[in-house]
Design an enzyme around this catalytic site. Structure first.
Site, PDB file in Angstrom:
ATOM      1  CE  LYS A  79      -4.484   1.020   0.425  1.00  0.00           C
ATOM      2  NZ  LYS A  79      -5.665   0.305  -0.042  1.00  0.00           N
ATOM      3  N   GLY A 179     -19.860   7.331   4.790  1.00  0.00           N
ATOM      4  CA  GLY A 179     -18.959   7.560   3.652  1.00  0.00           C
ATOM      5  C   GLY A 179     -19.689   7.304   2.355  1.00  0.00           C
ATOM      6  N   GLY A 181     -18.604   8.150  -0.877  1.00  0.00           N
ATOM      7  CA  GLY A 181     -17.710   8.408  -2.004  1.00  0.00           C
ATOM      8  C   GLY A 181     -17.931   7.383  -3.097  1.00  0.00           C
ATOM      9  CB  VAL A 183     -16.885   2.226  -1.924  1.00  0.00           C
ATOM     10  CG1 VAL A 183     -17.559   1.025  -1.281  1.00  0.00           C
ATOM     11  CG2 VAL A 183     -15.593   1.802  -2.613  1.00  0.00           C
TER      12      VAL A 183
HETATM   13  P1  NAD Z   1     -13.645   8.019  -1.542  1.00  0.00           P
HETATM   14  O1  NAD Z   1     -12.552   8.940  -1.213  1.00  0.00           O
HETATM   15  O2  NAD Z   1     -14.250   8.046  -2.899  1.00  0.00           O
HETATM   16  O3  NAD Z   1     -14.872   8.222  -0.517  1.00  0.00           O
HETATM   17  C1  NAD Z   1     -14.722   8.285   0.857  1.00  0.00           C
HETATM   18  C2  NAD Z   1     -15.870   9.140   1.376  1.00  0.00           C
HETATM   19  O4  NAD Z   1     -15.846   9.095   2.800  1.00  0.00           O
HETATM   20  C3  NAD Z   1     -15.751  10.621   0.964  1.00  0.00           C
HETATM   21  O5  NAD Z   1     -16.988  11.063   0.427  1.00  0.00           O
HETATM   22  C4  NAD Z   1     -15.402  11.321   2.277  1.00  0.00           C
HETATM   23  O6  NAD Z   1     -15.912  12.633   2.340  1.00  0.00           O
HETATM   24  C5  NAD Z   1     -16.073  10.412   3.297  1.00  0.00           C
HETATM   25  N1  NAD Z   1     -15.517  10.456   4.644  1.00  0.00           N
HETATM   26  C6  NAD Z   1     -14.216  10.533   5.032  1.00  0.00           C
HETATM   27  N2  NAD Z   1     -14.136  10.534   6.381  1.00  0.00           N
HETATM   28  C7  NAD Z   1     -15.403  10.438   6.835  1.00  0.00           C
HETATM   29  C8  NAD Z   1     -15.969  10.376   8.132  1.00  0.00           C
HETATM   30  N3  NAD Z   1     -15.217  10.414   9.227  1.00  0.00           N
HETATM   31  N4  NAD Z   1     -17.316  10.267   8.246  1.00  0.00           N
HETATM   32  C9  NAD Z   1     -18.096  10.247   7.140  1.00  0.00           C
HETATM   33  N5  NAD Z   1     -17.618  10.302   5.886  1.00  0.00           N
HETATM   34  C10 NAD Z   1     -16.282  10.397   5.742  1.00  0.00           C
HETATM   35  O7  NAD Z   1     -13.131   6.549  -1.172  1.00  0.00           O
HETATM   36  P2  NAD Z   1     -13.710   5.159  -1.661  1.00  0.00           P
HETATM   37  O8  NAD Z   1     -12.968   4.724  -2.857  1.00  0.00           O
HETATM   38  O9  NAD Z   1     -15.205   5.225  -1.708  1.00  0.00           O
HETATM   39  O10 NAD Z   1     -13.257   4.198  -0.475  1.00  0.00           O
HETATM   40  C11 NAD Z   1     -13.976   4.157   0.746  1.00  0.00           C
HETATM   41  C12 NAD Z   1     -13.368   3.094   1.654  1.00  0.00           C
HETATM   42  O11 NAD Z   1     -13.418   1.826   0.998  1.00  0.00           O
HETATM   43  C13 NAD Z   1     -11.883   3.325   2.018  1.00  0.00           C
HETATM   44  O12 NAD Z   1     -11.638   2.832   3.307  1.00  0.00           O
HETATM   45  C14 NAD Z   1     -11.157   2.471   0.995  1.00  0.00           C
HETATM   46  O13 NAD Z   1      -9.873   2.099   1.448  1.00  0.00           O
HETATM   47  C15 NAD Z   1     -12.090   1.294   0.917  1.00  0.00           C
HETATM   48  N6  NAD Z   1     -11.972   0.538  -0.318  1.00  0.00           N
HETATM   49  C16 NAD Z   1     -12.176   1.140  -1.508  1.00  0.00           C
HETATM   50  C17 NAD Z   1     -12.083   0.397  -2.677  1.00  0.00           C
HETATM   51  C18 NAD Z   1     -12.383   1.001  -4.021  1.00  0.00           C
HETATM   52  O14 NAD Z   1     -12.622   0.237  -4.970  1.00  0.00           O
HETATM   53  N7  NAD Z   1     -12.427   2.323  -4.162  1.00  0.00           N
HETATM   54  C19 NAD Z   1     -11.749  -0.965  -2.614  1.00  0.00           C
HETATM   55  C20 NAD Z   1     -11.561  -1.570  -1.368  1.00  0.00           C
HETATM   56  C21 NAD Z   1     -11.673  -0.804  -0.226  1.00  0.00           C
END
Ligand code: NAD
Length: 349
Positions: A79, A179, A181, A183
Site C-alpha cells: 500500500k 462515507g 464516495g 464505494v
Molecule cells: P472516496 O474517497 O471516494 O470516498 C470516501 C468518502 O468518505 C468521501 O466522500 C469522504 O468525504 C467520506 N468520509 C471521510 N471521512 C469520513 C468520516 N469520518 N465520516 C463520514 N464520511 C467520511 O473513497 P472510496 O474509494 O469510496 O473508499 C472508501 C473506503 O473503501 C476506504 O476505506 C477504501 O480504502 C475502501 N476501499 C475502496 C475500494 C475502491 O474500490 N475504491 C476498494 C476496497 C476498499
C-alpha cells in the site's frame, strides 16, 4: 527525489519518499510478496503527521496481504500513502513523481486507486510507471474498481443478513452507511434497488445531500452515525472507526461495509462479538476491488466471467467464516485471519 528504505518489523520492504520540487511525501509499504508482487492502492490524505501516515501504510499493506490471500489471488500485500489534501495539493507533477517512486521498486509493488485518487490520477502515475492498475484505457484496463467493490460489499451484506436474520432479503432492512464516495454511493444504489431503507452520512455535506436525495435516505451528522438504530451498519469511509468508544454506542445487529481496517484493534473484533454484533471481516467484504484490479495486473482476457467467479468465491468464503464463527466462540475476524494464515502456511510449505 529522496527514496529511503526504513525498517518496519513484520514488513518486507518500506520506503519513505520526499520530493521537494513537487511537494510529494509519503510511504510505500510492502508487507509480503509471498503469494506474488505486492498489490494495493495509493491513498492521499491530509495526515496530521508523518508517523500517522506511516502507521496507515503499514496497517493497510498488511490488510492487503490478507485481502489478496482471501480472494485467492497470486498477489502479495502492499500500500502507498501520500500526505496531502487531494482537493488542494494533487498536481500532475506530484502524481508523476509518485509514478517514479513506483517505478523505482521495479515491479515489487503494483499501485491502484484508493481514497483521494481517481482513474485520471492513475493515468498520470502511469506516465512514469509500468506497475499501475485501475487505468481507464489500455489493453487490460480495469478502470474504477469501486462499482465491483460495492457489488462485493452488497453480497457480503446479504450473507451477513442471512446469518443474522435468517433471510438475505434486504427489503425493509435499515442500513446505515458511513462515507458516500466512490464505494458508498454505488453501495447505496444497490441497497436502494433492493428496497433497503438508508441512513447516510458524509463529512462532505454536499455529497451527503446529493446521495440522500437520490436514494430517499435519512441524513445524519458524521458523529451521529454510530448511534443510529439500524439492522446493519456499513462503514465505507476511513479505518479505525470500530473502537472502544464507538462500539458501545452502536445500535445495530451487524456491521458489514467496505472501508479498510475498520477495527481499531483486534480486541475490537471480540468487543463486537461480545455485544452480539455480527461483523463481516472487511478484507473479505471489500475484496471485489482488488479482484477487478487484478484482471489488469494478471492480464485476464475474459474479465467479466473471471470477476464474477471471484465474487462468488468471496461470497462463499464469507459464508464459511460466518458459519464457523457461529459454531465457535471466536469472532468472525479471528476466523478470517485464521483461514488466511492457513493459506499462507500451505503456500510456504
Ligand atoms: P472516496 O474517497 O471516494 O470516498 C470516501 C468518502 O468518505 C468521501 O466522500 C469522504 O468525504 C467520506 N468520509 C471521510 N471521512 C469520513 C468520516 N469520518 N465520516 C463520514 N464520511 C467520511 O473513497 P472510496 O474509494 O469510496 O473508499 C472508501 C473506503 O473503501 C476506504 O476505506 C477504501 O480504502 C475502501 N476501499 C475502496 C475500494 C475502491 O474500490 N475504491 C476498494 C476496497 C476498499
Amino acid at each position: 527525489m529522496e527514496i529511503t528504505a526504513i525498517d518496519a518489523p513484520g514488513h518486507e520492504h518500506v520506503v519513505e519518499f520526499n520530493d521537494t520540487a513537487t511537494g510529494l511525501f509519503g510511504y510505500v509499504a510492502i508487507h509480503s510478496t509471498q503469494l506474488g508482487p505486492a498489490a494495493g492502492g495509493v491513498r492521499m490524505r491530509p495526515y496530521a503527521h508523518s508517523a500517522e501516515a506511516l502507521d496507515d501504510a503499514l496497517r493497510l499493506s498488511r490488510g492487503m496481504t490478507f485481502k489478496n490471500a482471501a480472494a485467492d489471488l497470486p498477489l502479495g500485500g502492499g500500500k502507498a500513502v501520500i500526505v496531502g489534501d487531494p482537493s488542494a495539493d494533487k498536481t500532475p507533477a506530484l502524481l508523476q513523481a509518485f509514478g517514479r517512486v513506483v517505478q523505482s521498486l521495479d515491479g515489487l509493488y503494483w499501485t491502484a486507486e484508493d481514497m483521494g485518487m481517481t482513474p485520471a490520477d492513475m493515468a498520470q502515475i502511469g506516465a512514469k510507471a509500468d506497475f499501475v492498475a485501475g487505468l481507464a484505457d489500455g489493453a487490460f484496463a480495469s478502470g474504477d474498481p469501486s462499482p465491483i467493490t460495492a457489488r462485493g460489499i452488497y453480497n457480503a451484506i446479504r450473507i451477513t443478513a442471512k446469518h443474522r436474520f435468517e433471510s438475505d432479503d434486504l427489503s425493509g432492512r435499515v442500513v446505515s452507511v458511513q462515507g458516500l464516495g466512490h464505494v458508498g454511493e454505488h453501495l447505496c444504489s444497490l441497497l436502494h434497488q433492493d428496497g433497503a431503507q438508508l441512513v447516510v452520512t458524509d463529512i462532505d455535506p454536499q455529497q451527503a445531500a446529493t446521495v440522500a436525495e437520490k436514494f430517499g435516505a435519512r441524513r445524519v451528522a458524521p458523529d451521529a452515525i454510530y448511534a443510529v438504530e439500524a439492522d446493519i451498519f456499513a462503514p465505507c469511509a476511513i479505518g479505525g472507526i470500530l473502537n472502544e468508544t464507538t462500539i458501545p454506542s452502536l445500535k445495530v445487529a451487524a456491521v458489514a461495509g467496505g472501508a479498510n481496517n475498520q477495527l481499531a484493534t483486534d480486541a475490537d473484533a471480540q468487543r463486537l462479538h461480545e455485544r452480539g454484533i455480527l461483523y463481516a471481516p472487511d478484507f473479505v467484504a471489500n475484496g471485489g476491488g482488488i479482484v477487478n484490479v487484478a484482471t489488469e495486473i494478471l492480464q485476464i482476457s475474459d474479465r467479466q466471467a473471471w470477476v464474477g467467479q471471484r465474487l462468488e468465491a468471496l461470497e462463499r468464503t464469507m459464508d464459511r467464516i460466518l458459519t464457523r464463527a457461529g459454531h465457535e466462540t471466536v469472532s468472525p475476524h479471528a476466523v478470517a485471519e485464521q483461514i488466511v494464515q492457513d493459506v499462507l502456511r500451505a503456500q510456504a510449505a
